[in-house]
Scaffold this motif. Structure first.
Motif, PDB file in Angstrom:
ATOM      1  N   ILE A  36      59.668  43.379 -16.751  1.00 45.38           N
ATOM      2  CA  ILE A  36      59.830  42.100 -16.434  1.00 45.38           C
ATOM      3  C   ILE A  36      59.121  41.843 -15.186  1.00 45.38           C
ATOM      4  CG2 ILE A  36      61.961  42.239 -17.401  1.00 45.38           C
ATOM      5  CD1 ILE A  36      63.557  42.962 -14.805  1.00 45.38           C
ATOM      6  N   HIS A  37      59.314  40.629 -14.546  1.00 42.44           N
ATOM      7  CA  HIS A  37      58.537  40.047 -13.473  1.00 42.44           C
ATOM      8  C   HIS A  37      59.493  39.409 -12.456  1.00 42.44           C
ATOM      9  CE1 HIS A  37      55.011  41.353 -15.294  1.00 42.44           C
ATOM     10  NE2 HIS A  37      55.248  40.827 -16.498  1.00 42.44           N
ATOM     11  N   SER A  38      59.574  39.278 -11.064  1.00 41.77           N
ATOM     12  CA  SER A  38      60.182  38.208 -10.185  1.00 41.77           C
ATOM     13  C   SER A  38      59.049  37.820  -9.498  1.00 41.77           C
ATOM     14  CB  SER A  38      61.406  39.181  -9.377  1.00 41.77           C
ATOM     15  OG  SER A  38      60.541  40.088  -8.631  1.00 41.77           O
ATOM     16  N   ARG A  39      59.663  36.704  -8.687  1.00 37.12           N
ATOM     17  CA  ARG A  39      58.887  36.303  -7.549  1.00 37.12           C
ATOM     18  C   ARG A  39      59.631  36.563  -6.361  1.00 37.12           C
ATOM     19  NH1 ARG A  39      60.460  32.026  -4.606  1.00 37.12           N
ATOM     20  NH2 ARG A  39      62.256  30.760  -5.516  1.00 37.12           N
ATOM     21  N   ARG A  40      59.112  36.631  -5.234  1.00 40.26           N
ATOM     22  CA  ARG A  40      59.799  37.078  -3.711  1.00 40.26           C
ATOM     23  C   ARG A  40      59.899  35.691  -3.149  1.00 40.26           C
ATOM     24  NH1 ARG A  40      61.134  42.210  -2.697  1.00 40.26           N
ATOM     25  NH2 ARG A  40      60.344  43.437  -4.564  1.00 40.26           N
ATOM     26  N   THR A  41      61.241  35.406  -2.523  1.00 42.23           N
ATOM     27  CA  THR A  41      61.568  34.462  -1.694  1.00 42.23           C
ATOM     28  C   THR A  41      60.858  34.693  -0.440  1.00 42.23           C
ATOM     29  OG1 THR A  41      63.621  35.051  -0.957  1.00 42.23           O
ATOM     30  CG2 THR A  41      63.568  33.984  -2.610  1.00 42.23           C
ATOM     31  N   TYR A  48      64.376  35.818 -10.541  1.00 45.59           N
ATOM     32  CA  TYR A  48      64.032  35.891 -11.990  1.00 45.59           C
ATOM     33  C   TYR A  48      64.226  34.486 -12.545  1.00 45.59           C
ATOM     34  CZ  TYR A  48      64.332  40.930 -10.835  1.00 45.59           C
ATOM     35  OH  TYR A  48      64.035  42.155 -10.216  1.00 45.59           O
ATOM     36  N   SER A  49      63.283  34.349 -13.263  1.00 43.54           N
ATOM     37  CA  SER A  49      63.490  33.161 -14.340  1.00 43.54           C
ATOM     38  C   SER A  49      64.328  33.391 -15.373  1.00 43.54           C
ATOM     39  CB  SER A  49      61.965  32.653 -15.015  1.00 43.54           C
ATOM     40  OG  SER A  49      61.530  33.780 -15.677  1.00 43.54           O
ATOM     41  N   ARG A  50      64.990  32.455 -15.929  1.00 43.17           N
ATOM     42  CA  ARG A  50      66.227  32.652 -16.855  1.00 43.17           C
ATOM     43  C   ARG A  50      65.729  33.466 -18.112  1.00 43.17           C
ATOM     44  NH1 ARG A  50      70.805  30.340 -15.474  1.00 43.17           N
ATOM     45  NH2 ARG A  50      71.619  30.751 -17.469  1.00 43.17           N
ATOM     46  N   ASP A  51      64.723  33.094 -18.411  1.00 39.12           N
ATOM     47  CA  ASP A  51      64.047  33.846 -19.676  1.00 39.12           C
ATOM     48  C   ASP A  51      64.154  35.516 -19.535  1.00 39.12           C
ATOM     49  OD1 ASP A  51      60.673  34.433 -19.391  1.00 39.12           O
ATOM     50  OD2 ASP A  51      61.265  32.920 -18.209  1.00 39.12           O
TER      51      ASP A  51
END
Length: 171
Positions: A36-41, A48-51
Protein backbone atom coordinates in the motif's frame (compact mmCIF):
# COMPACT_ATOMS: atom_id res chain seq x y z
CA UNK A 1 -16.52 2.34 15.48
CA UNK A 2 -16.44 5.88 14.14
CA UNK A 3 -17.97 6.22 10.70
CA UNK A 4 -15.70 7.95 8.16
CA UNK A 5 -17.78 10.24 5.92
CA UNK A 6 -17.84 9.00 2.32
CA UNK A 7 -16.82 12.41 1.02
CA UNK A 8 -13.52 12.17 2.94
CA UNK A 9 -11.01 11.56 0.11
CA UNK A 10 -8.21 10.38 2.36
CA UNK A 11 -7.95 8.36 5.55
CA UNK A 12 -5.54 8.69 8.44
CA UNK A 13 -3.66 5.57 9.47
CA UNK A 14 -5.96 5.26 12.49
CA UNK A 15 -9.08 5.51 10.33
CA UNK A 16 -7.69 2.96 7.88
CA UNK A 17 -6.80 0.61 10.75
CA UNK A 18 -10.22 0.92 12.34
CA UNK A 19 -12.13 0.54 9.07
CA UNK A 20 -10.02 -2.37 7.73
CA UNK A 21 -9.61 -4.22 11.02
CA UNK A 22 -5.83 -4.26 10.56
CA UNK A 23 -3.44 -2.99 13.21
CA UNK A 24 -1.58 0.25 12.54
CA UNK A 25 1.72 -1.64 12.82
CA UNK A 26 0.55 -4.06 10.11
CA UNK A 27 -0.39 -1.15 7.85
CA UNK A 28 3.08 0.32 8.33
CA UNK A 29 4.55 -3.11 7.51
CA UNK A 30 2.39 -3.36 4.35
CA UNK A 31 3.63 0.07 3.33
CA UNK A 32 7.28 -0.87 3.88
CA UNK A 33 6.70 -3.97 1.73
CA UNK A 34 5.16 -1.88 -1.07
CA UNK A 35 1.67 -3.34 -0.73
CA UNK A 36 0.00 0.00 0.00
CA UNK A 37 1.07 3.62 -0.40
CA UNK A 38 0.43 6.84 1.45
CA UNK A 39 1.29 10.45 1.02
CA UNK A 40 2.70 12.60 3.79
CA UNK A 41 1.12 15.82 4.96
CA UNK A 42 3.18 18.92 5.76
CA UNK A 43 3.15 17.63 9.36
CA UNK A 44 4.59 14.28 8.14
CA UNK A 45 1.36 12.36 8.83
CA UNK A 46 0.32 9.51 6.57
CA UNK A 47 -2.78 9.88 4.42
CA UNK A 48 -4.24 6.99 2.44
CA UNK A 49 -6.63 7.19 -0.48
CA UNK A 50 -9.95 5.43 0.10
CA UNK A 51 -9.14 2.66 -2.40
CA UNK A 52 -6.45 1.51 0.04
CA UNK A 53 -9.28 -0.17 1.97
CA UNK A 54 -9.82 -2.53 -0.98
CA UNK A 55 -6.12 -3.14 -1.32
CA UNK A 56 -5.78 -4.01 2.37
CA UNK A 57 -8.76 -6.37 2.09
CA UNK A 58 -7.12 -7.98 -0.93
CA UNK A 59 -3.85 -8.43 0.98
CA UNK A 60 -5.63 -10.04 3.93
CA UNK A 61 -7.63 -12.45 1.78
CA UNK A 62 -4.56 -13.30 -0.30
CA UNK A 63 -2.53 -14.03 2.82
CA UNK A 64 -5.34 -16.19 4.14
CA UNK A 65 -5.16 -18.46 1.09
CA UNK A 66 -1.40 -18.68 1.49
CA UNK A 67 -0.10 -16.32 -1.18
CA UNK A 68 3.39 -14.98 -0.41
CA UNK A 69 3.70 -11.23 0.14
CA UNK A 70 5.97 -10.86 -2.90
CA UNK A 71 3.30 -12.36 -5.16
CA UNK A 72 0.68 -10.10 -3.59
CA UNK A 73 2.92 -7.06 -4.09
CA UNK A 74 3.44 -7.92 -7.77
CA UNK A 75 -0.31 -8.33 -8.25
CA UNK A 76 -1.08 -5.00 -6.60
CA UNK A 77 1.65 -3.29 -8.63
CA UNK A 78 -0.21 -4.32 -11.79
CA UNK A 79 -3.29 -2.37 -10.68
CA UNK A 80 -3.77 1.27 -11.63
CA UNK A 81 -2.79 3.80 -8.95
CA UNK A 82 -4.95 6.56 -10.33
CA UNK A 83 -8.29 4.87 -9.69
CA UNK A 84 -10.03 2.38 -7.47
CA UNK A 85 -9.58 -1.13 -8.89
CA UNK A 86 -12.71 -2.44 -10.59
CA UNK A 87 -14.32 -5.86 -10.21
CA UNK A 88 -12.75 -6.70 -13.59
CA UNK A 89 -9.29 -5.86 -12.20
CA UNK A 90 -9.83 -8.22 -9.27
CA UNK A 91 -11.23 -10.94 -11.54
CA UNK A 92 -8.12 -10.71 -13.73
CA UNK A 93 -5.83 -11.09 -10.72
CA UNK A 94 -7.75 -14.03 -9.31
CA UNK A 95 -7.68 -15.79 -12.70
CA UNK A 96 -3.89 -15.47 -12.80
CA UNK A 97 -3.67 -17.20 -9.41
CA UNK A 98 -6.10 -19.99 -10.22
CA UNK A 99 -3.51 -22.63 -11.20
CA UNK A 100 -1.28 -21.83 -8.24
CA UNK A 101 -4.23 -22.10 -5.86
CA UNK A 102 -5.28 -25.40 -7.49
CA UNK A 103 -1.77 -26.75 -6.88
CA UNK A 104 -1.89 -25.61 -3.24
CA UNK A 105 -5.27 -27.28 -2.80
CA UNK A 106 -3.93 -30.56 -4.22
CA UNK A 107 -0.96 -30.40 -1.84
CA UNK A 108 -3.20 -29.70 1.15
CA UNK A 109 -5.54 -32.56 0.26
CA UNK A 110 -2.55 -34.88 -0.08
CA UNK A 111 -1.17 -33.67 3.25
CA UNK A 112 -4.53 -34.18 4.95
CA UNK A 113 -4.96 -37.67 3.50
CA UNK A 114 -1.42 -38.78 4.43
CA UNK A 115 -1.02 -36.91 7.70
CA UNK A 116 -1.16 -40.01 9.87
CA UNK A 117 1.03 -42.04 7.50
CA UNK A 118 4.72 -41.72 6.74
CA UNK A 119 5.43 -38.58 4.72
CA UNK A 120 8.60 -40.00 3.22
CA UNK A 121 10.94 -37.63 4.99
CA UNK A 122 13.64 -40.23 5.51
CA UNK A 123 13.79 -39.54 9.25
CA UNK A 124 13.24 -43.16 10.27
CA UNK A 125 11.96 -41.91 13.61
CA UNK A 126 8.36 -43.07 13.29
CA UNK A 127 7.47 -46.61 14.33
CA UNK A 128 5.79 -47.10 10.96
CA UNK A 129 8.74 -45.98 8.85
CA UNK A 130 10.08 -49.50 8.60
CA UNK A 131 6.72 -50.50 7.13
CA UNK A 132 6.12 -47.48 4.88
CA UNK A 133 9.71 -46.79 3.90
CA UNK A 134 11.83 -49.94 4.41
CA UNK A 135 15.59 -49.32 4.26
CA UNK A 136 14.83 -45.62 3.62
CA UNK A 137 14.15 -46.20 -0.08
CA UNK A 138 12.54 -42.77 -0.29
CA UNK A 139 15.68 -41.19 1.16
CA UNK A 140 17.56 -42.45 -1.88
CA UNK A 141 15.28 -40.31 -4.06
CA UNK A 142 16.49 -37.13 -2.40
CA UNK A 143 15.94 -34.97 0.69
CA UNK A 144 12.64 -33.76 2.04
CA UNK A 145 9.17 -35.21 2.34
CA UNK A 146 9.21 -37.25 -0.87
CA UNK A 147 5.54 -38.27 -0.79
CA UNK A 148 4.36 -34.69 -0.30
CA UNK A 149 6.52 -32.95 -2.90
CA UNK A 150 4.66 -31.99 -6.08
CA UNK A 151 5.05 -34.68 -8.75
CA UNK A 152 6.89 -32.28 -11.10
CA UNK A 153 9.50 -31.50 -8.44
CA UNK A 154 9.99 -35.20 -7.60
CA UNK A 155 10.42 -36.07 -11.28
CA UNK A 156 12.82 -33.20 -11.93
CA UNK A 157 14.93 -34.02 -8.84
CA UNK A 158 14.96 -37.71 -9.72
CA UNK A 159 16.12 -36.95 -13.27
CA UNK A 160 18.83 -34.64 -11.93
CA UNK A 161 20.11 -37.25 -9.45
CA UNK A 162 20.21 -39.84 -12.27
CA UNK A 163 22.24 -37.44 -14.43
CA UNK A 164 24.55 -36.72 -11.47
CA UNK A 165 25.24 -40.43 -11.00
CA UNK A 166 26.63 -40.57 -14.58
CA UNK A 167 28.80 -37.47 -14.13
CA UNK A 168 32.52 -38.14 -14.34
CA UNK A 169 34.32 -38.10 -11.04
CA UNK A 170 37.31 -35.76 -10.95
CA UNK A 171 39.98 -36.46 -8.41
Amino acid sequence: MNQVPLRTPELTVGQLAERSGVAVSALHFYERKGLIHSRRTSGNQRRYSRDTLRRVAFVRVSQRVGMPLEVIREALASLPDERTPTPEDWAHLSQEWRSELDTRIEQLVQLRDNLSDCIGCGCLSLKTCHLSNPRDVLGQQGPGPRKLLPETLRTRESAQSTMDSYAPVCE
